[in-house]
Design a protein around this motif. Structure first.
Motif, PDB file in Angstrom:
ATOM      1  N   VAL A   7       0.854  -1.187   0.000  1.00  0.00           N
ATOM      2  CA  VAL A   7       0.000   0.000   0.000  1.00  0.00           C
ATOM      3  C   VAL A   7       0.894   1.242   0.000  1.00  0.00           C
ATOM      4  CG1 VAL A   7      -1.714   1.265   1.348  1.00  0.00           C
ATOM      5  CG2 VAL A   7      -1.808  -1.227   1.250  1.00  0.00           C
ATOM      6  N   LYS A   8       0.516   2.228  -0.796  1.00  0.00           N
ATOM      7  CA  LYS A   8       1.278   3.477  -0.890  1.00  0.00           C
ATOM      8  C   LYS A   8       1.545   4.079   0.504  1.00  0.00           C
ATOM      9  CE  LYS A   8       0.505   7.882  -3.109  1.00  0.00           C
ATOM     10  NZ  LYS A   8      -0.503   8.637  -3.807  1.00  0.00           N
ATOM     11  N   ARG A 116      -0.173  12.642   2.859  1.00  0.00           N
ATOM     12  CA  ARG A 116       0.454  12.545   1.547  1.00  0.00           C
ATOM     13  C   ARG A 116       1.888  12.063   1.744  1.00  0.00           C
ATOM     14  NH1 ARG A 116       3.268  15.738  -1.490  1.00  0.00           N
ATOM     15  NH2 ARG A 116       3.121  17.464  -0.030  1.00  0.00           N
ATOM     16  N   PRO A 117       2.231  10.874   1.209  1.00  0.00           N
ATOM     17  CA  PRO A 117       3.555  10.322   1.497  1.00  0.00           C
ATOM     18  C   PRO A 117       4.665  11.143   0.834  1.00  0.00           C
ATOM     19  CG  PRO A 117       2.093   8.628   0.636  1.00  0.00           C
ATOM     20  CD  PRO A 117       1.414   9.937   0.417  1.00  0.00           C
ATOM     21  N   TYR A 122       5.017   9.033   6.127  1.00  0.00           N
ATOM     22  CA  TYR A 122       4.481   7.790   5.589  1.00  0.00           C
ATOM     23  C   TYR A 122       3.071   7.556   6.134  1.00  0.00           C
ATOM     24  CZ  TYR A 122       9.478   7.692   5.135  1.00  0.00           C
ATOM     25  OH  TYR A 122      10.766   8.069   4.857  1.00  0.00           O
ATOM     26  N   ARG A 123       2.412   6.558   5.574  1.00  0.00           N
ATOM     27  CA  ARG A 123       1.052   6.258   6.038  1.00  0.00           C
ATOM     28  C   ARG A 123       1.069   5.204   7.123  1.00  0.00           C
ATOM     29  NH1 ARG A 123      -2.468   6.924   0.455  1.00  0.00           N
ATOM     30  NH2 ARG A 123      -2.406   9.197   0.549  1.00  0.00           N
ATOM     31  N   GLN A 124       2.050   4.310   7.072  1.00  0.00           N
ATOM     32  CA  GLN A 124       2.356   3.514   8.258  1.00  0.00           C
ATOM     33  C   GLN A 124       3.744   3.932   8.682  1.00  0.00           C
ATOM     34  OE1 GLN A 124       1.825  -0.797   8.415  1.00  0.00           O
ATOM     35  NE2 GLN A 124       3.561  -0.969   9.809  1.00  0.00           N
ATOM     36  N   PHE A 125       3.855   4.481   9.882  1.00  0.00           N
ATOM     37  CA  PHE A 125       5.164   4.898  10.390  1.00  0.00           C
ATOM     38  C   PHE A 125       5.265   4.387  11.821  1.00  0.00           C
ATOM     39  CE2 PHE A 125       3.621   8.384  13.083  1.00  0.00           C
ATOM     40  CZ  PHE A 125       2.356   8.562  12.566  1.00  0.00           C
TER      41      PHE A 125
END
Ligand code: AMP
Length: 423
Positions: A7-8, A116-117, A122-125
């Motif tokens: 996933v982005k 917004r990456p 990140y979206r998972q950090f």
């Protein structure tokens, strides 16, 4: 067929990167434990309502960044966007406050925000953080800020700024909010669209707007520090006095507000400058949130905490050496030698070495080529001749040198070649 991808904004972490991660995590754990914190692990999923009530409805996180879904129509669930709300929920659920006057918890783990990456976002950090319940401050605030700064310097991150502010108590913030609206209202038409919207929902957030058209207006805005009550001021002075005594550097930043609604009084952020950090230079942030436990249905309980972003710290550290222990490769010429290789590997692992075997049916030459490129420090080679004579051949992969040694007692030879003690 379309290629399946992650996933982005959500990244795989491969073994060659994880050496640095694990070093950072273990220094964090050691530091937190030295300061009296115990670890807590909470679920990645929580009822959505938890975050709405604690983080606040008019925040970026709750308005647009949460991964929320219906669990088969039963409940609205959200992947946790931060750790503080979950810890507060657990603190209440387990009635910890009834048993302990002061509670110190730390956590490490993934968080999820639909931002917004970009580099450093990140979206998972992953965050590491601490929470203290039951101490109204101000001295503990300084102790924890200092702990964070010392942790960062132990990692080699010294090029940093600590920004400090006070948001006062609820009444102070209410007074300041009104003063700020009075000041901003005449400028409404010149503000960015986002800030115009925030004028209604969350005017304090206008202070950390990055929009160029807002900057001159923010510059002349009244300062919250001029609105502090006597108690707020005494609290702020106590934090400063303790930091001064410790020699912890900080800068007062009256425009620091940060993106979460729950803060009161002490608020701080640590920004980095070095390494490969780009625009995402906020390494850690935190402060006091004396109202949250009560907001979630508990007894009024003072609380203080911070969270740091592990990815950002790694960027700030630059490309540090991977310090995992050296590895040894065992190579074998034929099937009989492969059987012996597995036995030898087990023996050396039992002695504490990190051993990798190459048990494919390929030529020794190609095994050696792979070993050379693998980053291992030493190769041990077994063939017919070695088996017959009860010896092992060895070859250094870093630097020059090769030889042969008796199979008996090979562990001490390996230790000597690697320059380490037998485990
Ligand atoms: P916050 O929970 O927003 O107070 O953020 C605390 C710290 O978490 C920040 O200073 C960053 O280091 C890190 N962080 C927050 N959001 C992200 C993200 N989307 N990607 C990577 N790190 C983040």
């Amino acid at each position: 067929m379309t290629k399946l991808r992650a996933v982005k904004g959500m990244n795989d972490l491969l073994p060659e990167e994880l050496g640095r991660w694990r070093r950072l995590e273990s220094i964090f754990r050691e530091t937190a434990e030295r300061y009296g914190f115990g670890e807590i692990r909470t679920p990645l999923l929580e009822p959505t309502e938890l975050f709405v009530r604690s983080i606040g409805e008019a925040t970026d996180i709750v308005e647009k960044e949460m991964y929320t879904f219906h669990d088969k129509g039963e409940k609205n669930l959200t992947l946790r966007p931060e750790g503080t709300a979950s810890c507060a929920r657990a603190y209440l659920e387990h009635t910890v406050g009834a048993r302990e006057a002061i509670t110190r918890w730390y956590y490490l783990g993934p968080m999820f925000r639909r931002e917004r990456p970009t580099r450093g976002r990140y979206r998972q950090f992953h965050q590491a953080g601490v929470e203290v319940y039951g101490d109204p401050g101000p001295f503990i605030d300084a102790e924890i800020i200092d702990m964070l700064v010392r942790f960062l310097s132990e990692l080699g991150i010294v090029d940093l700024r600590v920004l400090l502010n006070s948001l006062g108590d609820q009444e102070t913030r209410q007074n300041y909010r009104e003063a700020l609206i009075r000041y901003l209202e005449p400028h409404r038409g010149s503000l960015s669209a986002d800030s115009q919207r925030r004028l209604e929902t969350n005017p304090l957030r206008i202070l950390d707007s990055k929009a160029p058209e807002d900057q001159a207006i923010i510059e002349d805005a009244p300062s919250i520090l001029e609105h502090l009550s006597e108690e707020d001021q005494a609290h702020f002075d106590g934090v400063r006095r303790t930091l001064d005594r410790l020699g912890t550097p900080y800068e007062i930043e009256p425009r620091l507000v940060r993106g979460l609604d729950y803060y009161s009084r002490t608020l701080f952020e640590v920004q980095g400058r070095g390494g490969e950090l780009g625009a995402q230079n906020a390494l850690a942030g935190g402060g006091r949130y004396d109202g949250m436990i009560e907001e979630l249905g508990g007894k009024a309980t003072p609380a203080f905490g911070f969270a740091l972003g592990i990815e950002r710290l790694l960027l700030a550290m630059g490309e540090a050496e991977d310090e995992s222990r050296p590895r040894v490769m065992i190579l074998a010429a034929n099937d009989e030698a492969r059987v012996e290789a597995v036995a030898l590997a087990r023996e050396l692992r039992d002695a504490g070495f990190n051993i990798e075997t190459d048990l494919r049916g390929t030529s020794l030459k190609s095994q050696l080529r792979r070993a050379d490129r693998s980053g291992a420090a030493l190769a041990l080679i077994l063939g017919d001749d070695e088996l017959a004579r009860g010896v092992v051949q060895w070859k250094r992969l870093e630097g020059e040198g090769s030889g042969e040694s008796p199979r008996e007692g090979i562990a001490s030879v390996v230790a000597e070649l690697l320059g380490q003690k037998v485990g």
